[in-house]
Design an enzyme around this catalytic site. Sequence first.
Site, PDB file in Angstrom:
ATOM      1  N   ASP A  88      44.712 -19.932 -11.739  1.00  0.00           N
ATOM      2  CA  ASP A  88      46.264 -19.974 -11.525  1.00  0.00           C
ATOM      3  C   ASP A  88      46.800 -18.325 -11.294  1.00  0.00           C
ATOM      4  OD1 ASP A  88      48.832 -21.598 -12.076  1.00  0.00           O
ATOM      5  OD2 ASP A  88      49.178 -19.424 -12.535  1.00  0.00           O
ATOM      6  N   HIS A  97      57.900 -20.382  -7.298  1.00  0.00           N
ATOM      7  CA  HIS A  97      57.678 -19.767  -8.500  1.00  0.00           C
ATOM      8  C   HIS A  97      58.919 -19.856  -9.450  1.00  0.00           C
ATOM      9  CE1 HIS A  97      54.957 -16.527 -10.536  1.00  0.00           C
ATOM     10  NE2 HIS A  97      55.452 -17.087 -11.288  1.00  0.00           N
TER      11      HIS A  97
END
Length: 289
Positions: free
Chosen positions: A49, A115
């Site tokens: 990630d 995000h």
Amino acid sequence: MSASLPPSVALNNGLQMPLLGLGTYKLSGPEEVHSAVDAALAAGYRAFDSAAVYRNEAHLGRALKQLLPKYGLTRKDVFITSKLGPKDQGGKAMEGALHSLSQLDLDYIDLYLIHWPGTQGLPVSDQRNPGNRAQSWATLEELHGQGKLKAIGVSNYTPAHMRELMSSCRIPPAVLQVEFHPRLCQAGLRSVCEESRVCFQSYSSLGKGELLADPLVIEVAESCKRTPAQVLLRWAVQQGVPVLPKSSNPERIEENCRIFDFELSKADMERLSSLDCGHKYCWDPSEVA
Ligand code: A2P
């Protein structure tokens, strides 16, 4: 190498995502990323990630190119997540997502997330934020249609941001990635995700490392002869919640992978969940318009 690989969950578009991935926030520099990825692949991790704001996408891409052959693996054996930076929210989303692809040096990213619900440079209360994230989402949908982003999702969204997205999207998000640990059980967000078939994914499962010193976590760890980190990660995956522990230390990377060969009792699961007090160690999106 681990005897068996971490299990996966099926996302709402059919893609399989491993329940365990290596978080790379704060992994910096090519050597640190290379050694963490090496230790992770050796331990059995198959998911990684990253994010534009971590500034390590290029290091991750290069490390994978160099290391996959060492483990007899190819691109399709790993699941790569990255995220659109808040500076590219809105009109620059296409540029931002294509930049992630080129930094990672990949033809496709398995999962790409918005995000943050806000926009860098705008106040959190700015009424342009909803329009900007809608524009980012439309861009992610377009890139998904082109096969460049196999799954798309969001991170740090509140229940209100999620409802807004669910009511306007063409393609529903596959994943919501948020801070999640026994002091922040996120009941509201979990039920929104359940209703909408969005996979709820955890970051900061160790509370930035601070929860490792919690007396109850230590007590449970001692009683089941595991480490506090393993207890915290197990608490999440035992609820079906995928985790992304970050470590730069090869021994801890391996330790964090050994969470699928034991079970916490129902009583211990409940005691850990009773620590919930809404405490956030990371950023708080609740004021973002
Ligand atoms: P390090 O990289 O030195 O291992 P979170 O994922 O909640 O943000 O927590 C990450 C923090 O926890 C990092 O500071 C990491 O430090 C530390 N950490 C990760 N795994 C372990 C572990 N098994 N034992 C102790 N600390 C850990």
